[in-house]
Design a protein around this motif. Structure first.
Motif, PDB file in Angstrom:
ATOM      1  N   ALA A  21     -10.866  -0.115   1.884  1.00  0.00           N
ATOM      2  CA  ALA A  21     -10.115  -0.512   0.571  1.00  0.00           C
ATOM      3  C   ALA A  21      -9.019  -1.630   1.196  1.00  0.00           C
ATOM      4  O   ALA A  21      -8.474  -1.438   2.288  1.00  0.00           O
ATOM      5  CB  ALA A  21      -9.593   0.661   0.116  1.00  0.00           C
ATOM      6  N   GLY A  22      -8.787  -2.658   0.474  1.00  0.00           N
ATOM      7  CA  GLY A  22      -7.769  -3.705   0.690  1.00  0.00           C
ATOM      8  C   GLY A  22      -6.755  -3.564  -0.199  1.00  0.00           C
ATOM      9  O   GLY A  22      -6.699  -3.179  -1.181  1.00  0.00           O
ATOM     10  N   PHE A  23      -5.342  -3.445   0.479  1.00  0.00           N
ATOM     11  CA  PHE A  23      -4.310  -3.252  -0.280  1.00  0.00           C
ATOM     12  C   PHE A  23      -3.334  -4.716  -0.010  1.00  0.00           C
ATOM     13  O   PHE A  23      -3.127  -5.118   1.188  1.00  0.00           O
ATOM     14  CB  PHE A  23      -3.437  -2.208   0.093  1.00  0.00           C
ATOM     15  CG  PHE A  23      -4.309  -1.017  -0.113  1.00  0.00           C
ATOM     16  CD1 PHE A  23      -4.001  -0.182  -1.293  1.00  0.00           C
ATOM     17  CD2 PHE A  23      -5.022  -0.351   0.708  1.00  0.00           C
ATOM     18  CE1 PHE A  23      -4.790   0.886  -1.522  1.00  0.00           C
ATOM     19  CE2 PHE A  23      -5.716   0.800   0.795  1.00  0.00           C
ATOM     20  CZ  PHE A  23      -5.583   1.330  -0.449  1.00  0.00           C
ATOM     21  N   SER A  24      -3.071  -5.402  -1.011  1.00  0.00           N
ATOM     22  CA  SER A  24      -2.121  -6.550  -1.047  1.00  0.00           C
ATOM     23  C   SER A  24      -0.760  -6.334  -1.366  1.00  0.00           C
ATOM     24  O   SER A  24      -0.457  -5.499  -2.213  1.00  0.00           O
ATOM     25  CB  SER A  24      -2.976  -7.782  -1.784  1.00  0.00           C
ATOM     26  OG  SER A  24      -2.357  -8.929  -1.754  1.00  0.00           O
ATOM     27  N   PRO A 144     -16.429  10.005  -2.458  1.00  0.00           N
ATOM     28  CA  PRO A 144     -15.073  10.647  -2.605  1.00  0.00           C
ATOM     29  C   PRO A 144     -13.774   9.780  -1.926  1.00  0.00           C
ATOM     30  O   PRO A 144     -12.818   9.788  -2.617  1.00  0.00           O
ATOM     31  CB  PRO A 144     -15.066  12.035  -1.942  1.00  0.00           C
ATOM     32  CG  PRO A 144     -16.384  11.921  -1.018  1.00  0.00           C
ATOM     33  CD  PRO A 144     -17.177  10.957  -1.777  1.00  0.00           C
ATOM     34  N   VAL A 145     -14.283   8.675  -1.030  1.00  0.00           N
ATOM     35  CA  VAL A 145     -13.064   8.077  -0.467  1.00  0.00           C
ATOM     36  C   VAL A 145     -12.604   6.855  -1.722  1.00  0.00           C
ATOM     37  O   VAL A 145     -11.275   6.501  -1.380  1.00  0.00           O
ATOM     38  CB  VAL A 145     -13.626   7.413   0.812  1.00  0.00           C
ATOM     39  CG1 VAL A 145     -12.607   6.065   1.317  1.00  0.00           C
ATOM     40  CG2 VAL A 145     -14.099   8.162   1.729  1.00  0.00           C
ATOM     41  N   GLU A 146     -13.198   6.765  -2.611  1.00  0.00           N
ATOM     42  CA  GLU A 146     -12.995   5.815  -3.743  1.00  0.00           C
ATOM     43  C   GLU A 146     -11.784   6.269  -4.335  1.00  0.00           C
ATOM     44  O   GLU A 146     -10.564   5.903  -4.707  1.00  0.00           O
ATOM     45  CB  GLU A 146     -13.936   5.589  -4.659  1.00  0.00           C
ATOM     46  CG  GLU A 146     -15.030   4.783  -4.252  1.00  0.00           C
ATOM     47  CD  GLU A 146     -14.590   3.179  -4.054  1.00  0.00           C
ATOM     48  OE1 GLU A 146     -13.704   2.839  -4.840  1.00  0.00           O
ATOM     49  OE2 GLU A 146     -15.425   2.367  -3.728  1.00  0.00           O
ATOM     50  N   GLY A 147     -11.561   7.923  -4.349  1.00  0.00           N
ATOM     51  CA  GLY A 147     -10.735   8.506  -5.132  1.00  0.00           C
ATOM     52  C   GLY A 147      -9.551   8.585  -4.426  1.00  0.00           C
ATOM     53  O   GLY A 147      -8.326   8.458  -4.865  1.00  0.00           O
ATOM     54  N   ILE A 148      -9.414   8.644  -2.969  1.00  0.00           N
ATOM     55  CA  ILE A 148      -8.394   8.496  -2.097  1.00  0.00           C
ATOM     56  C   ILE A 148      -7.754   7.309  -2.242  1.00  0.00           C
ATOM     57  O   ILE A 148      -6.427   7.139  -2.394  1.00  0.00           O
ATOM     58  CB  ILE A 148      -8.800   8.449  -0.533  1.00  0.00           C
ATOM     59  CG1 ILE A 148      -9.404   9.960  -0.183  1.00  0.00           C
ATOM     60  CG2 ILE A 148      -7.369   8.381   0.549  1.00  0.00           C
ATOM     61  CD1 ILE A 148      -8.495  11.242  -0.453  1.00  0.00           C
ATOM     62  N   SER A 149      -8.265   6.043  -2.231  1.00  0.00           N
ATOM     63  CA  SER A 149      -7.796   4.656  -2.706  1.00  0.00           C
ATOM     64  C   SER A 149      -7.116   4.708  -4.129  1.00  0.00           C
ATOM     65  O   SER A 149      -6.050   4.191  -4.251  1.00  0.00           O
ATOM     66  CB  SER A 149      -8.786   3.613  -2.762  1.00  0.00           C
ATOM     67  OG  SER A 149      -9.406   3.563  -1.437  1.00  0.00           O
ATOM     68  N   SER A 150      -7.826   5.374  -5.003  1.00  0.00           N
ATOM     69  CA  SER A 150      -7.237   5.471  -6.426  1.00  0.00           C
ATOM     70  C   SER A 150      -5.760   6.276  -6.287  1.00  0.00           C
ATOM     71  O   SER A 150      -4.958   5.879  -6.985  1.00  0.00           O
ATOM     72  CB  SER A 150      -8.214   6.195  -7.319  1.00  0.00           C
ATOM     73  OG  SER A 150      -7.569   6.253  -8.532  1.00  0.00           O
ATOM     74  N   ARG A 173       0.753   4.233   4.861  1.00  0.00           N
ATOM     75  CA  ARG A 173       0.623   5.461   5.737  1.00  0.00           C
ATOM     76  C   ARG A 173       1.290   6.767   5.317  1.00  0.00           C
ATOM     77  O   ARG A 173       0.755   7.761   5.624  1.00  0.00           O
ATOM     78  CB  ARG A 173       1.251   5.035   7.159  1.00  0.00           C
ATOM     79  CG  ARG A 173       0.417   3.704   7.698  1.00  0.00           C
ATOM     80  CD  ARG A 173       1.275   3.465   9.195  1.00  0.00           C
ATOM     81  NE  ARG A 173       0.467   2.159   9.852  1.00  0.00           N
ATOM     82  CZ  ARG A 173      -0.434   2.518  10.928  1.00  0.00           C
ATOM     83  NH1 ARG A 173      -0.625   3.853  11.229  1.00  0.00           N
ATOM     84  NH2 ARG A 173      -0.913   1.597  11.408  1.00  0.00           N
ATOM     85  N   ARG A 174       2.562   6.391   4.652  1.00  0.00           N
ATOM     86  CA  ARG A 174       3.230   7.624   4.167  1.00  0.00           C
ATOM     87  C   ARG A 174       2.201   8.282   3.041  1.00  0.00           C
ATOM     88  O   ARG A 174       2.044   9.900   2.909  1.00  0.00           O
ATOM     89  CB  ARG A 174       4.551   7.158   3.573  1.00  0.00           C
ATOM     90  CG  ARG A 174       5.068   8.438   2.755  1.00  0.00           C
ATOM     91  CD  ARG A 174       6.575   7.913   2.540  1.00  0.00           C
ATOM     92  NE  ARG A 174       7.082   9.250   2.017  1.00  0.00           N
ATOM     93  CZ  ARG A 174       7.814   9.539   0.814  1.00  0.00           C
ATOM     94  NH1 ARG A 174       7.910   8.433  -0.163  1.00  0.00           N
ATOM     95  NH2 ARG A 174       8.271  10.454   0.367  1.00  0.00           N
ATOM     96  N   GLY A 175       1.604   7.644   2.324  1.00  0.00           N
ATOM     97  CA  GLY A 175       0.734   8.212   1.135  1.00  0.00           C
ATOM     98  C   GLY A 175      -0.488   8.781   1.776  1.00  0.00           C
ATOM     99  O   GLY A 175      -0.613  10.064   1.324  1.00  0.00           O
ATOM    100  N   LEU A 176      -1.126   8.282   2.896  1.00  0.00           N
ATOM    101  CA  LEU A 176      -2.183   8.728   3.409  1.00  0.00           C
ATOM    102  C   LEU A 176      -2.047  10.035   4.029  1.00  0.00           C
ATOM    103  O   LEU A 176      -2.688  11.273   4.265  1.00  0.00           O
ATOM    104  CB  LEU A 176      -2.848   7.834   4.427  1.00  0.00           C
ATOM    105  CG  LEU A 176      -3.684   6.691   3.739  1.00  0.00           C
ATOM    106  CD1 LEU A 176      -4.098   5.521   4.648  1.00  0.00           C
ATOM    107  CD2 LEU A 176      -4.661   7.201   3.074  1.00  0.00           C
ATOM    108  N   ARG A 177      -0.639   9.963   4.652  1.00  0.00           N
ATOM    109  CA  ARG A 177      -0.235  11.399   5.641  1.00  0.00           C
ATOM    110  C   ARG A 177       0.001  12.591   4.590  1.00  0.00           C
ATOM    111  O   ARG A 177      -0.600  13.601   4.742  1.00  0.00           O
ATOM    112  CB  ARG A 177       1.051  10.927   6.433  1.00  0.00           C
ATOM    113  CG  ARG A 177       0.970  10.281   7.754  1.00  0.00           C
ATOM    114  CD  ARG A 177       2.066  10.555   8.450  1.00  0.00           C
ATOM    115  NE  ARG A 177       3.508  10.005   8.017  1.00  0.00           N
ATOM    116  CZ  ARG A 177       3.701   8.522   8.111  1.00  0.00           C
ATOM    117  NH1 ARG A 177       2.783   7.926   8.763  1.00  0.00           N
ATOM    118  NH2 ARG A 177       4.682   8.005   7.422  1.00  0.00           N
TER     119      ARG A 177
END
Length: 200
Positions: A21-24, A144-150, A173-177
């Motif tokens: 996923a890309g985040f701008s 399910p990784v699409e759900g993580i990006s969402s 990084r904070r969100g993923l942690r």
């Protein structure tokens, strides 16, 4: 896919899904309510197309806590710089996942060209601990990784005007942690796909 889960369980393997996923830094446009004639405006210091790409793995195994493993790649804005992940980046991510999970992996990912690169396929064929399967074309709802990006976009990145690439990187990084320590979120992303992992 339930059969795939049984196959993974029978081998004692982790069923691992991958996606990017890309985040701008460019703020997303959104709709909201306000008083008539008073359009809410969020002012930012500047617009930048520079951002961060994340390659993430959600890992499931009956009787074990779900795991999230990821690697970021920052776009430095240079024209000669690579923006997407190379086959070597995926190789290194899979090696790290194998070391962290401590067991064989059944990897499920999409049909991205780099996923089918000859060098990557040759490397994977020589690894007894790795089995690769591909999702059907145009089936992001099965990953399910699409759900993580969402979750990131609707949670930790929502309503934030990023001032620098470092600010964006820090929030991602904070969100993923935090997601890594909330098993129910990863399990919910799997449940949302309609897929199940049956015990052996």
């Amino acid at each position: 896919m339930a059969l795939r889960g049984r196959f993974a369980a029978a081998r004692g393997a982790w069923l691992v899904f991958e996606d990017e996923a890309g985040f701008s830094m460019t703020p997303p446009q959104a709709k909201t309510w306000s008083q008539r004639g008073h359009t809410p405006v969020v002012r930012v210091r500047g617009r930048s197309r520079r951002g961060i790409s994340i390659a993430a793995l959600t890992c499931y195994k009956p009787g074990h806590r779900s795991r999230l493993i990821y690697r970021p790649r920052r776009d430095d804005g240079r024209r000669d710089g690579r923006k997407s992940f190379s086959w070597r980046d995926y190789r290194d991510l899979l090696i790290a996942a194998h070391q962290q999970l401590g067991g064989p992996i059944v990897l499920v990912w999409d049909n991205l060209n780099v996923h089918k690169a000859a060098d990557l396929r040759q490397w994977a064929a020589a690894r007894q601990w790795l089995t690769i399967s591909y999702l059907p074309p145009y089936a992001p709802d099965l990953n399910p990784v699409e759900g993580i990006s969402s979750l990131l976009r609707r949670g930790w990145l929502l309503d934030v005007a990023f001032s620098t690439p470092e600010h964006l990187d820090q929030r991602i990084r904070r969100g993923l942690r935090l997601i890594q320590y909330r098993n129910h979120l990863m399990d919910g992303c799997l449940a949302e796909t309609g897929l199940t992992i049956a015990p052996a």
